[in-house]
Design a protein around this motif. Structure first.
Motif: not given
Length: 144
Positions: A54-62, A123-130
């Protein structure tokens, strides 16, 4: 288990149609809604791992699923995810309740399998969408 704890948010290999456990999930659960949670998504190898942040400003979508028989279904999925007392310690993933924001902006608590090992260098998947990443792996950002 009360009904509000019968929802599962999935973001990775459990969304792949060619994964036997994704097939199991779709046969034993009911799709409920799309959603996201604040966090980061990492490439672990053959699958992703997410952490809540929380607070990172990025999201994981699913996707959110209603689990028809939580006791049985979570036992199967816990084993698949390497979560539980019978699994190697520390567990690679843990199952935790996380607040999920749905597409209509309402929020609900869902179980999520979160990555439980260090992420430094992954490695980070910055879009948060696998699933989007699987179609375009060049969207990967190098790890720290």
């Amino acid at each position: 288990m009360d009904e509000r704890m019968s929802y599962l948010f999935v973001y990775g290999s459990l969304l792949n149609d060619d994964n036997e456990f994704a097939v199991y999930l779709k046969q034993n659960c009911t799709f409920y809604n799309k959603g996201k949670f604040e966090g980061k998504l990492y490439e672990i190898g053959l699958y992703p791992g997410a952490i809540a942040d929380t607070g990172c400003g990025l999201y994981v979508y699913g996707s959110i699923f209603f689990v028809d028989d939580p006791k049985v279904t979570f036992a199967v999925l816990d084993e698949y995810e390497g979560f539980g007392t019978d699994e190697p310690y520390p567990n690679e993933f843990i199952r935790q309740l996380v607040e999920i924001e749905m597409v209509n902006s309402t929020k609900m608590s869902c179980w999520v399998y979160l990555y439980n090992l260090p992420v430094k260098g992954l490695p980070e998947i910055t879009l948060g969408n696998y699933l989007l990443y699987k179609k375009s792996p060049d969207l990967l950002q190098p790890g720290d």
